[in-house]
Enzyme design. Sequence first.
Site, mmCIF file in Angstrom:
data_model
loop_
_atom_site.group_PDB
_atom_site.id
_atom_site.type_symbol
_atom_site.label_atom_id
_atom_site.label_comp_id
_atom_site.label_asym_id
_atom_site.label_seq_id
_atom_site.Cartn_x
_atom_site.Cartn_y
_atom_site.Cartn_z
ATOM 1 N N ARG A 166 22.391 -32.310 4.457
ATOM 2 C CA ARG A 166 23.167 -31.287 5.154
ATOM 3 C C ARG A 166 22.319 -30.018 5.201
ATOM 4 O O ARG A 166 21.262 -29.931 4.582
ATOM 5 C CB ARG A 166 24.544 -31.030 4.517
ATOM 6 C CG ARG A 166 24.740 -31.326 3.073
ATOM 7 C CD ARG A 166 24.157 -30.325 2.108
ATOM 8 N NE ARG A 166 24.417 -28.941 2.449
ATOM 9 C CZ ARG A 166 23.603 -27.959 2.154
ATOM 10 N NH1 ARG A 166 22.458 -28.195 1.527
ATOM 11 N NH2 ARG A 166 23.875 -26.729 2.486
ATOM 12 N N GLN A 219 29.229 -26.467 -2.068
ATOM 13 C CA GLN A 219 27.777 -26.457 -1.901
ATOM 14 C C GLN A 219 27.113 -25.389 -2.763
ATOM 15 O O GLN A 219 25.985 -25.560 -3.225
ATOM 16 C CB GLN A 219 27.404 -26.223 -0.430
ATOM 17 C CG GLN A 219 27.759 -27.367 0.494
ATOM 18 C CD GLN A 219 29.082 -27.147 1.195
ATOM 19 O OE1 GLN A 219 30.012 -26.561 0.632
ATOM 20 N NE2 GLN A 219 29.182 -27.598 2.433
ATOM 21 N N ASP A 253 24.195 -22.126 10.939
ATOM 22 C CA ASP A 253 24.176 -23.408 11.621
ATOM 23 C C ASP A 253 24.040 -23.254 13.127
ATOM 24 O O ASP A 253 23.574 -24.162 13.805
ATOM 25 C CB ASP A 253 25.440 -24.194 11.282
ATOM 26 C CG ASP A 253 25.374 -24.759 9.884
ATOM 27 O OD1 ASP A 253 25.058 -25.944 9.746
ATOM 28 O OD2 ASP A 253 25.621 -24.014 8.923
ATOM 29 N N ASN A 283 28.360 -20.051 10.261
ATOM 30 C CA ASN A 283 27.870 -20.531 8.969
ATOM 31 C C ASN A 283 29.061 -21.123 8.225
ATOM 32 O O ASN A 283 30.186 -21.139 8.727
ATOM 33 C CB ASN A 283 27.219 -19.393 8.179
ATOM 34 C CG ASN A 283 26.431 -19.889 6.970
ATOM 35 O OD1 ASN A 283 25.604 -20.777 7.089
ATOM 36 N ND2 ASN A 283 26.717 -19.339 5.805
#
Length: 356
Positions: free
Chosen positions: A45, A197, A238, A248
């Site tokens: 990812r 994350q 992203d 993001n």
Amino acid sequence: MIPTLEWLPSGVNFLDQTKLPLEETYVLATDYKQVATVIRDMIVRGAPAIGVSAAMGVALGVSQSKATDIASLNQEVEVISKTLAETRPTAVNLFWAIERMRSKYNDLAAAGTSIPEIKAALIKEAQQMYDEDIAACKSMGAHGAALLPQAGTVLTHCNAGALATCGYGTALGVIRAAVERGHKIDVYADETRPYLQGARLTAWELLHDNIPTTVLCDNMAGSLMRQGKIQAVIVGADRIAANGDTANKIGTYSVAVLAKEHGIPFYVAAPLSTIDLQTANGDDIPIEQRSATEVTHSNGKQMTPNGAAIQNPAFDATPAKYITAIITEHGVLRAPYEQSIKEMFEKTANSEPVSA
């Protein structure tokens, strides 16, 4: 350097990020469909890593083709590209990488290149993109390090480090570069619910590099900002729209608003491939909706009552007005972003990719 992904003769080897921080294991994808599954299931990812993974998926799929003529191979390339493009909708690097590989393929096919030569060239192209990503991250670090305090605490949200790229990292790459230059930096890592994350990945890789790190619940940042305990915020991205609006991980928008209220600089670090000139603003960025079980369950245990409705957008969009600067491999962009982004693309249009 943490090996996020690697091209091998047998396939593409991925560090399984769903098992971190307690288990360091790898998943070998031996065909392009398995690469697509690895991307979709977040074994890999982070926008830059997703892009290079997709490129390697295209190369792997084409290299395994049994096609004996270009017409048949053309059809296979379409299927391979479509399969990989459908994995995750928000990270523009995914589509950029697939298009770069398709463009390379089309040029080779149009030139009458033999199929074995096409296969070798696409593998080489994917490997080159891997090398370019690491070089771009290190260049971002060099451009951004001076923006961080000589001594102080930096907050980051989600994971924009070596694990989100092919190595070194975007936001965490800037932190790494500052530390390498002698800055005394501690890091606050938001846990980043629901996938954690920050707690699982950012804390793991920063501690791996002996950078002091404290994990925060996502709702703690405002209180700590008010107490003067945070000197800067830096995140990855992203997708960045043409006007500087930035998608993001969900929760980034809240952090940006808090940083603005408390007079704390808010930086975004991302390669130019994350900037999508075809997307005018943040409202036009597609936001991925993920499985409700990521919210309802933790470590396999149900945490919410049956029947409760669940929202699980993977990303949010932060308006450009909250962003102090965007750090790229080619330099630092500042408002007005529509102008600075346009000028940066014009400046780099005919330049070679950043190399180590």
